[in-house]
Scaffold this motif. Sequence first.
Motif, mmCIF file in Angstrom:
data_model
loop_
_atom_site.group_PDB
_atom_site.id
_atom_site.type_symbol
_atom_site.label_atom_id
_atom_site.label_comp_id
_atom_site.label_asym_id
_atom_site.label_seq_id
_atom_site.Cartn_x
_atom_site.Cartn_y
_atom_site.Cartn_z
ATOM 1 N N THR A 281 0.878 -1.333 0.195
ATOM 2 C CA THR A 281 0.055 0.010 -0.062
ATOM 3 C C THR A 281 0.933 1.246 0.079
ATOM 4 O O THR A 281 0.624 2.028 -0.709
ATOM 5 C CB THR A 281 -0.715 0.010 1.081
ATOM 6 N N VAL B 251 2.648 1.630 -3.464
ATOM 7 C CA VAL B 251 1.810 2.033 -4.360
ATOM 8 C C VAL B 251 1.376 3.468 -4.411
ATOM 9 O O VAL B 251 1.212 4.290 -5.330
ATOM 10 C CB VAL B 251 0.567 0.923 -4.502
ATOM 11 N N ALA B 252 1.168 3.915 -3.132
ATOM 12 C CA ALA B 252 0.631 5.319 -2.660
ATOM 13 C C ALA B 252 1.826 6.116 -3.305
ATOM 14 O O ALA B 252 1.489 7.187 -3.848
ATOM 15 C CB ALA B 252 0.403 5.606 -1.139
ATOM 16 N N THR C 233 -0.818 -4.478 -9.382
ATOM 17 C CA THR C 233 -1.885 -4.746 -8.606
ATOM 18 C C THR C 233 -2.480 -6.207 -8.889
ATOM 19 O O THR C 233 -2.554 -7.066 -8.087
ATOM 20 C CB THR C 233 -3.081 -3.963 -8.690
ATOM 21 N N TYR D 142 -6.187 -3.203 0.311
ATOM 22 C CA TYR D 142 -5.092 -2.406 -0.442
ATOM 23 C C TYR D 142 -5.838 -1.738 -1.475
ATOM 24 O O TYR D 142 -5.120 -0.712 -1.866
ATOM 25 C CB TYR D 142 -4.420 -3.745 -0.953
ATOM 26 N N SER E 100 -5.375 2.663 -2.002
ATOM 27 C CA SER E 100 -4.766 3.045 -3.229
ATOM 28 C C SER E 100 -5.606 3.676 -4.117
ATOM 29 O O SER E 100 -5.148 4.809 -4.438
ATOM 30 C CB SER E 100 -4.411 1.567 -4.068
#
Length: 268
Positions: free
Chosen positions: A19, A22-23, A83, A132, A136
Amino acid sequence: MTLFRLECKTHTKTLLIWTIVVALLTLGLVSLFPAMKDMGLQQMDLKSMPKEMLKAFNLSDMAAFATIKGYFGYEFQYVMIATGIFAAMLGTNALSREESEGTITYLYAQPISRASIVSSKMLANALIYSLYWVVSMVVAFLVCLIFKESGASVSDLFKGFSQLTFTGWIMGLTFLGVGFLLSSLLSSNKSATSLSLGLVFLTFILGVVGKLKDTFKTLVYFSPVDTALPSAIFKSGIQWNYVWTDLIVLVLSVLLTFWIYRRKDLKA
């Protein structure tokens, strides 16, 4: 319920890492939008490339790059691939890990059926993936609000993100379900990562090939990533034919996983 909690606890660290990464990746990509817009990215000369090639890699409408939706739609497709890998890895590790690490002996000692083992793990991993994905998408939406061009409609952006959140959730669950099916066939999770990567990239390539020529158009249905392709969702909305295909694959994968695991010769 005990197995459900254990499975959630096992993946808590993985959830946090994915998380956060990706953020930060989303923040980094979207923060480049103002600079890329000023550079006139939409004016790039791609006339020498075949239209089919541009369509396959979602570059057919370069003018859309002047908007946050168009820019985000192209950049975020690579996050969608990551993802899919995350969801597939959750699935392929879920059942095979118990045999590989020898913890299947602990499960043998519990008053729990094989069907309960599969259902508990499926629910736990579906929850992990859902958390998640929701976090996101919330981060992505907020970042897009910060860097959007002046005059961009917030309600229109919210509508696009709502549709993307739904289709991306279905896409991830599909990879998760297929991952569980593969996991039910494995006795070790050593090849889980390579299988996850192969599954996602193979289906993505099938989607690209399917868009190169109308003759191969049916191949797109074998690409869950195309169900939630951000550029397509923002432009045309939800493509329900792809969604229904993913749901059918998901249901079949779940049913086959239960059927195979109940008959599998587990190694203690």
